[in-house]
Write an enzyme that holds these catalytic residues in place. Structure first.
Site, PDB file in Angstrom:
ATOM      1  N   TRP A 357       0.836  -1.214   0.000  1.00  8.99           N
ATOM      2  CA  TRP A 357       0.000   0.000   0.000  1.00  8.99           C
ATOM      3  C   TRP A 357       0.863   1.253   0.000  1.00  8.99           C
ATOM      4  O   TRP A 357       0.393   2.347  -0.278  1.00  8.99           O
ATOM      5  CB  TRP A 357      -0.959   0.008   1.213  1.00  8.99           C
ATOM      6  CG  TRP A 357      -0.315   0.304   2.551  1.00  8.99           C
ATOM      7  CD1 TRP A 357       0.727  -0.358   3.117  1.00  8.99           C
ATOM      8  CD2 TRP A 357      -0.664   1.342   3.492  1.00  8.99           C
ATOM      9  NE1 TRP A 357       1.043   0.184   4.346  1.00  8.99           N
ATOM     10  CE2 TRP A 357       0.201   1.234   4.611  1.00  8.99           C
ATOM     11  CE3 TRP A 357      -1.632   2.342   3.508  1.00  8.99           C
ATOM     12  CZ2 TRP A 357       0.128   2.082   5.714  1.00  8.99           C
ATOM     13  CZ3 TRP A 357      -1.703   3.188   4.617  1.00  8.99           C
ATOM     14  CH2 TRP A 357      -0.828   3.054   5.695  1.00  8.99           C
ATOM     15  N   GLU A 488       0.809  -2.075  13.054  1.00  9.98           N
ATOM     16  CA  GLU A 488       0.917  -3.542  13.065  1.00  9.98           C
ATOM     17  C   GLU A 488       1.303  -4.074  14.443  1.00  9.98           C
ATOM     18  O   GLU A 488       1.484  -5.269  14.604  1.00  9.98           O
ATOM     19  CB  GLU A 488       1.928  -3.992  12.011  1.00  9.98           C
ATOM     20  CG  GLU A 488       1.429  -3.727  10.596  1.00  9.98           C
ATOM     21  CD  GLU A 488       2.450  -4.085   9.512  1.00  9.98           C
ATOM     22  OE1 GLU A 488       3.641  -4.171   9.842  1.00  9.98           O
ATOM     23  OE2 GLU A 488       2.036  -4.243   8.351  1.00  9.98           O
ATOM     24  N   LYS A 601       3.160   1.486  16.217  1.00  7.04           N
ATOM     25  CA  LYS A 601       4.292   1.394  15.287  1.00  7.04           C
ATOM     26  C   LYS A 601       4.366   2.611  14.364  1.00  7.04           C
ATOM     27  O   LYS A 601       5.441   3.135  14.077  1.00  7.04           O
ATOM     28  CB  LYS A 601       4.137   0.111  14.458  1.00  7.04           C
ATOM     29  CG  LYS A 601       5.269  -0.137  13.479  1.00  7.04           C
ATOM     30  CD  LYS A 601       5.016  -1.413  12.691  1.00  7.04           C
ATOM     31  CE  LYS A 601       6.161  -1.733  11.748  1.00  7.04           C
ATOM     32  NZ  LYS A 601       5.842  -2.846  10.846  1.00  7.04           N
ATOM     33  N   GLN A 602       3.217   3.030  13.847  1.00  4.82           N
ATOM     34  CA  GLN A 602       3.204   4.113  12.842  1.00  4.82           C
ATOM     35  C   GLN A 602       1.835   4.780  12.862  1.00  4.82           C
ATOM     36  O   GLN A 602       0.900   4.248  13.448  1.00  4.82           O
ATOM     37  CB  GLN A 602       3.487   3.531  11.464  1.00  4.82           C
ATOM     38  CG  GLN A 602       2.415   2.592  10.943  1.00  4.82           C
ATOM     39  CD  GLN A 602       2.931   1.660   9.859  1.00  4.82           C
ATOM     40  OE1 GLN A 602       3.356   0.549  10.159  1.00  4.82           O
ATOM     41  NE2 GLN A 602       2.887   2.095   8.612  1.00  4.82           N
TER      42      GLN A 602
END
Ligand code: BGC
Length: 775
Positions: A357, A488, A601-602
């Protein structure tokens, strides 16, 4: 974090040879031209630590999946863009000793990537164990104008002896992927031919049967004169070479030109590969190295003309951003809709050169603004061509009626990823694909794309979301259970706000495009309805119902959206409370501990705020930013850029700059200690976004370009170029204000600091922020 790359605005420079840094440098100094690429391995033999890497775009192998426990729906294989024949090899032997930087004493070593002109140069002096000394100057590039070709100029001078050099110029196809699941070799030999000064080898991939013909021709010069040498042909399985012995005098330079080409059966009939490869080799050899290099410099000048960002007052930042732009342009040129952008480009094996993605969420804005619209269109068409596979992928998971789930990882449209929590659950990727269509059309106004391709994809995606939600009796709302959001570090969560929100956005956009195409192109619409067996009734009624009744988790008290239903049940600790020894979490903590922790994580909720920012007021964005950022570890390279853009929007210039620093020199300074695996190519587009959308505040709104720039305190000025609907605009931000220059023949209307300006053709306007009152 390392700090060994010399600061220079146009070049990446390493001085002194440290074998421990070699694999990192091999990634950083990689070359590519969109069609092929390679790591910065040495031409001569090297027995130290190295990751050999040569890649031909689109040529892959379906490596059989390896998992502990098989789950229905897993893909059978992970497709990998293969490590291909090594065409750079020039083995140098001096009276029985091989030149090898691992065994020689190396001095004056300098490796340089010239980004302005697109070549790699390496100079050094080596003393062999016998005491013989040679000086080498090696230069090479992957040609942009002949994009199946590359060339090397290798100059060697004996410093303290006269005698003979024995040179073996090879193509070595006996190559193994380091990441092969079963330690298999993926290439078989088809044919080979060795002539006096040239050699060809055709290799075929196992299972996929792609064929690649690699050819080479060489010339040896002394005193500007070609030498007539008699060559010894050498061949063994998957290997061809030509060996020559050259008499040399002390301090006399010998120059070797090696021309090479990689032609793939994706572009030529298999039985014509050799013929075409030979023709190309002859063409480039006739052209000659210097002419090829000159064309390379011109091709790069054209690329820089369109995509450069100039920063004054901060050479390290300048080098960082140019490196990112250079690598992006080396990786994808947009001429071939069968190709895409692997997260590591052509710089390593990790992520298999496959499509994530990342392309739609991060790379599209860069190519939209810096290249011909066809480049982004081809990225979208790539996904259009995979629609049928996405429908089959969804069918495998139990979806029906043309619902499409695009893969998390793919090369030919089939899913390759096989961790259940990502393969089956990280479904937000579908939304990024729809969002890229929206961005493209909004940016280019190419609404024809929607009726020809876009709407069909949007319907497949909308159908998926409509089936993926379920009605909760308890809540009397739709919910989406068992997903993984962009973060994630938690899996199988319910009602990930980002996924739910983007799913709704997809339904809304699909409805909007249906209305538009139906009204403007009824015939195309009728064809599409038939092709997709689309039943407006009841399908769109169901979509509307979901739009009105979807559950979106939020915490009203704190005024924030909830990353997922259970997020507030997690321990309430912040990243600043983590001991440095615990970082990065994914290397230091068990997965169990990571999943239960609140660490992100992000960008997740914030990714949604970035995409859909106009739907939220500034205070809502601020509250969410202030809540989530302190919990985010940014352990994906895709994270800091989104935070930089949001911080800039919130007026936090210092924090925006700090986030930018983390992304811009991520690979040059080996920030995450993993550059040896390859560069973070897709996140490089995020770096570009941090400058243009973050510091430049560029947006497309209501059919117009908007800028809301600020100058980072450390910089004297910065400027970037933007293509927008036929106009080419340079935006320069300095202490004097914002200077907009229109380099094109058409006037452009835009807004800066919320005030309208018309920039006439080939004219400039200087805007002083203090005078720019909104109108
Ligand atoms: C990120 C994903 C990304 C992938 C490839 C992962 O670490 O979490 O969002 O798609 O890397 O770049």
């Amino acid at each position: 974090m390392k700090n060994y790359i010399k600061t220079d605005e146009w070049n990446i420079i390493e001085e002194g040879f440290d074998p421990h840094l070699n694999k990192i440098s091999e990634s950083i100094f990689s070359l590519g031209n969109g069609r092929m690429g390679q790591r910065a391995n040495f031409e001569e033999a090297y027995s130290g630590e190295t990751l050999l890497g040569n890649y031909v775009a689109g040529v892959y192998y379906p490596d059989k999946t390896r998992v502990g426990w098989w789950k229905n729906g897993y893909p059978e294989y992970f497709a990998k863009v293969l490590n291909a024949a090594n065409w750079i090899s020039i083995d140098v032997n001096i009276a029985g000793e091989t030149l090898n930087l691992h065994t020689a004493q190396v001095t004056d070593f300098r490796r340089m990537l010239n980004m302005r002109e697109g070549y790699l140069q390496r100079t050094f002096t080596a003393e062999l164990p016998s005491g013989k000394q040679v000086k080498v100057n090696a230069q090479r590039f992957c040609s942009i104008s002949d994009d199946e070709a590359g060339a090397i100029c290798y100059q060697i001078t004996p410093l303290n002896f006269s005698g003979e050099l024995t040179l073996t110029l090879a193509i070595d196809g006996d190559i193994k992927n380091q990441d092969a699941n079963y330690d298999e070799k993926f290439w078989d030999e088809v044919t080979k031919k060795v002539y006096q000064d040239s050699a060809y080898i055709t290799l075929r991939t196992k299972k996929t049967a792609f064929e690649v013909c690699t050819g080479m021709q060489f010339q040896v010069y002394q005193n500007d004169q070609p030498l007539a040498l008699s060559a010894e042909p050498i061949q063994r399985e998957k290997y061809v070479a030509s060996r020559v012995t050259v008499p040399v005098e002390q301090n006399q330079e010998t120059t070797i030109f090696k021309f090479a080409a990689n032609l793939s059966s994706e572009n030529y009939p298999k039985d014509k590969l050799l013929e075409h490869c030979r023709a190309l080799i002859q063409k480039i050899t006739r052209k000659g190295y210097n002419q090829m290099l000159q064309e390379q410099a011109q091709a790069w000048a054209a690329k820089w003309e369109e995509s450069d960002i100039v920063i004054t007052g901060d050479a390290a930042a300048q080098q960082g951003i140019r490196f990112n732009i250079f690598q992006l342009n080396q990786t994808y040129t947009g001429e071939d809709a069968r190709l895409n952008i692997g997260p590591k480009g052509f710089t390593g094996e990790k992520y298999g050169g496959t499509t994530y993605w990342d392309t739609e969420a991060y790379c599209v804005p860069f190519y939209l603004a810096t290249a011909d619209p066809q480049v982004t269109r081809n990225l979208l068409i790539y996904r259009y061509k995979h629609l049928q596979k996405a429908i089959e992928n969804a069918e495998k998971l139990g979806f029906t009626n043309g619902a499409a789930l695009y893969p998390m990882v793919t090369i030919n449209g089939e899913e390759c990823h096989n961790e259940w929590e990502i393969t089956f659950e990280e479904i937000h990727r579908n939304a990024a694909i729809a969002f890229a269509i929206y961005r493209y059309v909004q940016y280019t106004q190419d609404s024809a794309y929607l009726k020809e391709y876009g709407l069909e994809v949007l319907i497949g995606i909308a159908r998926f979301w409509a089936q993926r939600v379920n009605w909760s009796k308890a809540k009397q709302q739709y919910v989406m259970l068992g997903v993984t959001g962009p973060n994630e570090y938690e899996n199988n969560v319910n009602n990930n706000w980002y996924t739910n929100t983007m799913a709704l956005w997809c339904l809304e956009y699909a409805l909007e495009v249906i209305t538009q195409v139906k009204a403007n192109s009824p015939d195309d619409y009728a064809g599409l309805v038939q092709r997709t067996n689309f039943q407006e009734e009841p399908e769109t009624t169901k979509w509307q119902h979901i739009l009105k009744n979807m559950y979106l988790p939020e915490d009203k008290e704190q005024g924030i959206f909830l990353q997922q239903d259970g997020y507030l049940d997690k321990e309430n600790i912040l990243v600043k409370d983590l001991k440095p020894a615990n970082r990065p979490l994914n290397q230091k903590w068990s997965w169990d501990r990571i999943l239960r922790s609140p660490f992100i994580k992000q960008a997740d909720v914030l990714q949604g705020m970035y995409f859909l920012e106009d739907r939220f007021d500034l205070e809502t964005i601020r509250r969410n930013f202030d809540f989530y950022e302190p919990r985010t570890v940014h352990e994906s390279s895709l994270s800091p850029c989104v935070h930089a853009i949001l911080a800039a929007k919130l007026g936090d210039e210092e924090r925006a700059y700090q986030f930018y620093l983390r992304t811009s020199r991520l690979d040059l300074d080996d920030y995450n200690n993993d550059t040896e695996d390859g560069c973070h190519t897709t996140s490089m587009a995020g770096t570009w976004m941090s400058v243009v959308e973050g510091f430049g505040g560029m947006r497309v709104r209501n059919n117009q370009l908007h800028f809301n720039p600020f100058l980072p305190a450390k910089w004297q000025s910065f400027s970037f170029k933007i293509r927008f609907r036929g106009a080419i605009l340079n935006v320069e931000i300095s202490q004097e204000g914002v200077l907009l220059t229109n380099f094109s023949g058409r006037a452009i209307a835009l807004r800066v600091y919320d005030k309208s300006y018309d920039i006439q053709a080939n004219a400039s306007v200087l805007i002083n922020p203090n005078e720019a009152a909104p109108n």
